[in-house]
Write a protein that holds these residues in place. Structure first.
Motif, mmCIF file in Angstrom:
data_model
loop_
_atom_site.group_PDB
_atom_site.id
_atom_site.type_symbol
_atom_site.label_atom_id
_atom_site.label_comp_id
_atom_site.label_asym_id
_atom_site.label_seq_id
_atom_site.Cartn_x
_atom_site.Cartn_y
_atom_site.Cartn_z
ATOM 1 N N ALA A 1 8.413 -1.941 7.296
ATOM 2 C CA ALA A 1 6.965 -1.744 7.196
ATOM 3 C C ALA A 1 6.528 -0.411 7.777
ATOM 4 O O ALA A 1 5.481 0.126 7.389
ATOM 5 N N LEU A 2 7.328 0.144 8.695
ATOM 6 C CA LEU A 2 6.931 1.384 9.356
ATOM 7 C C LEU A 2 7.045 2.601 8.437
ATOM 8 O O LEU A 2 6.564 3.684 8.783
ATOM 9 N N PHE A 3 7.665 2.424 7.285
ATOM 10 C CA PHE A 3 7.639 3.447 6.241
ATOM 11 C C PHE A 3 6.497 3.198 5.265
ATOM 12 O O PHE A 3 5.946 4.143 4.701
ATOM 13 N N MET A 4 6.155 1.952 5.067
ATOM 14 C CA MET A 4 5.262 1.573 3.974
ATOM 15 C C MET A 4 3.790 1.874 4.250
ATOM 16 O O MET A 4 3.122 2.513 3.442
ATOM 17 N N ALA A 5 3.272 1.407 5.389
ATOM 18 C CA ALA A 5 1.845 1.554 5.661
ATOM 19 C C ALA A 5 1.487 2.702 6.602
ATOM 20 O O ALA A 5 0.515 3.421 6.333
ATOM 21 N N PRO A 6 2.201 2.923 7.712
ATOM 22 C CA PRO A 6 1.769 3.961 8.656
ATOM 23 C C PRO A 6 1.609 5.361 8.073
ATOM 24 O O PRO A 6 0.592 6.020 8.351
ATOM 25 N N GLN B 1 6.982 -13.390 12.154
ATOM 26 C CA GLN B 1 5.758 -13.033 11.456
ATOM 27 C C GLN B 1 4.521 -13.420 12.258
ATOM 28 O O GLN B 1 3.638 -14.155 11.806
ATOM 29 N N THR B 2 4.460 -12.903 13.466
ATOM 30 C CA THR B 2 3.301 -13.141 14.324
ATOM 31 C C THR B 2 2.574 -11.842 14.633
ATOM 32 O O THR B 2 1.640 -11.829 15.419
ATOM 33 N N ILE B 3 3.022 -10.748 14.005
ATOM 34 C CA ILE B 3 2.323 -9.475 14.087
ATOM 35 C C ILE B 3 2.168 -8.948 12.665
ATOM 36 O O ILE B 3 2.797 -9.434 11.734
ATOM 37 N N LEU B 4 1.354 -7.931 12.502
ATOM 38 C CA LEU B 4 1.062 -7.436 11.160
ATOM 39 C C LEU B 4 2.300 -6.826 10.501
ATOM 40 O O LEU B 4 2.634 -7.150 9.363
ATOM 41 N N TRP B 5 2.975 -5.941 11.214
ATOM 42 C CA TRP B 5 4.169 -5.280 10.671
ATOM 43 C C TRP B 5 5.399 -5.854 11.366
ATOM 44 O O TRP B 5 5.945 -5.266 12.294
ATOM 45 N N VAL C 1 0.822 -1.204 0.000
ATOM 46 C CA VAL C 1 0.000 0.000 0.000
ATOM 47 C C VAL C 1 0.859 1.258 0.000
ATOM 48 O O VAL C 1 0.345 2.376 -0.023
ATOM 49 N N ALA C 2 2.183 1.109 -0.017
ATOM 50 C CA ALA C 2 3.071 2.283 -0.001
ATOM 51 C C ALA C 2 2.802 3.211 -1.177
ATOM 52 O O ALA C 2 2.921 4.435 -1.059
ATOM 53 N N ILE C 3 2.421 2.655 -2.317
ATOM 54 C CA ILE C 3 2.154 3.458 -3.502
ATOM 55 C C ILE C 3 1.016 4.440 -3.270
ATOM 56 O O ILE C 3 0.935 5.491 -3.928
ATOM 57 N N SER C 4 0.143 4.145 -2.316
ATOM 58 C CA SER C 4 -1.031 4.989 -2.088
ATOM 59 C C SER C 4 -0.688 6.338 -1.460
ATOM 60 O O SER C 4 -1.511 7.263 -1.500
ATOM 61 N N TYR C 5 0.507 6.469 -0.904
ATOM 62 C CA TYR C 5 0.912 7.789 -0.409
ATOM 63 C C TYR C 5 0.870 8.794 -1.554
ATOM 64 O O TYR C 5 0.381 9.925 -1.390
#
Length: 375
Positions: free
Chosen positions: A162-167, A153-157, A104-108
């Motif tokens: 990932a902290l650059f990509m979705a948040p 891989q037991t949490i979403l991020w 979803v990073a592209i959505s920025y």
């Protein structure tokens, strides 16, 4: 006082003044040259498209986030044209892994266009909304803690990138649509990653659980025995924080946490910055690959400059940030290509003058966008 001592003192003063002047000359920034180098980087990258999986993947997301920030600072329509062109040809789609932050990073860039593009109903944000709703609210094996492996891989991020990509996307979507629930969900999942990967002693993020020492019987170590902290991985985090704080409401209840984390990471990055201005791919074992690397350094420089511009970092650190920019700029080829970018990876590896990636260009544009704002 003897003549020889006076002469010595005079020479020392002249040397120090001369040295200071040379340092100032090295650190001085010609903003028109910065703008020109940014446009050259954009034009070269647009003429040499590259992506890991798809035109909507995370590499393109990072690149076009840099393009968006370049437009925000300069208002040069060449950046908006590039943004609109890619969004249109992508049909405003995300990539397909609904529980993977990268996709979803592209959505920025889509959100930025919708907020600043000046043309109503040009952007279709429905694919972004569908992704975010699935990402946050639909059940998944990672969120349920059922996908266990050595990366955590037991949490979403579960990885720091990932902290650059979705948040930043969630934060900006909440702002744009006036729906604070998305910001609250962002904070919930951000805290999971922070609690799992942030090393409070070193004030750095492990890339994933393979590099976390606590509770690990056989942790991955650097040749010098220190913990592995990847420059670009921490660059993703600190740059993401700058993006988040830039759009987060000033009165948001959890904003102090993000400001404090930003300050801690900034303090560390300034403390360990090498003399030539460029951070090495391995932050605590720089001798592993003793050369500067531009993608991580670009993200660090963007964040540090943003911190100075927004009052979270003391202006006394401006020379260090300018030194970093000048070192990054020296890695740009005459044709505009940005070199010395580590290839796609998950831990410290070498780069070269000829290694490049679109996200490296994105980091270059991000850095330039905030360098231009320095007083």
């Amino acid at each position: 006082m003897s003549k020889s001592i006076v002469t010595l003192i005079t020479v020392m003063l002249l040397f120090n003044c001369s040295t200071a002047q040379k340092v100032a000359e090295v650190q001085a920034i010609n903003k028109e040259e910065v703008k020109a180098s940014m446009i050259k980087a954009l034009e070269w990258q647009e003429a040499h498209p590259i992506f890991a999986i798809s035109p909507t993947d995370w590499t393109e997301g990072a690149y076009y986030t840099g393009v968006a920030r370049a437009h925000k600072t300069t208002k040069d329509m060449i950046y908006m044209a590039a943004l609109k062109n890619q969004g249109y040809w992508n049909n405003w789609q995300t990539y397909k892994r609904l529980h993977h932050a990268d996709d979803v990073a592209i959505s920025y860039s889509y959100l930025y266009i919708d907020m600043n593009g000046g043309r109503k109903n040009f952007v279709d944000l429905e694919p972004t909304k569908n992704f975010l709703d699935a990402h946050l609210y639909e059940d998944d094996v990672w969120k349920a803690g059922n996908k266990k492996n050595d990366m955590g891989q037991t949490i979403l991020w579960w990885w720091c990138d990932a902290l650059f990509m979705a948040p930043p996307v969630l934060n900006l979507y909440a702002k744009h649509t006036k729906q604070p629930k998305y910001l609250d969900e962002m904070h919930k999942f951000y805290m999971q990653t922070y609690n799992q990967l942030y090393d409070k002693e070193e004030q750095l993020f492990a890339r994933d659980m393979r590099f976390v020492w606590e509770g690990n019987d056989n942790p991955t170590k650097e040749p010098n025995g220190k913990k592995v902290f990847w420059s670009r991985g921490n660059g993703w985090v600190i740059a993401g924080l700058a993006l988040i704080l830039d759009d987060m409401p000033a009165d948001y209840e959890h904003r102090p946490f993000y400001e404090q984390l930003f300050k801690e990471l900034s303090e560390t990055m300034l403390k360990i910055q090498p003399e030539d201005g460029l951070w090495r791919t391995s932050l605590l074992c720089p001798e592993s690959y003793d050369h500067g690397e531009v993608s991580g350094s670009g993200f660090h420089t963007f964040a540090l400059a943003w911190g100075i511009n927004n009052g979270l970092i003391d202006k006394k650190h401006t020379p260090a940030v300018l030194k970093a920019w000048n070192a990054i700029k020296a890695c740009q080829h005459d044709d505009g290509r940005v070199g010395w970018v580590q290839d796609i990876g998950a831990f410290p590896e070498p780069a070269s003058a000829d290694s490049w990636q679109n996200f490296g260009t994105g980091a270059f544009l991000l850095a330039g966008s905030e360098i231009l704002n320095l007083e």
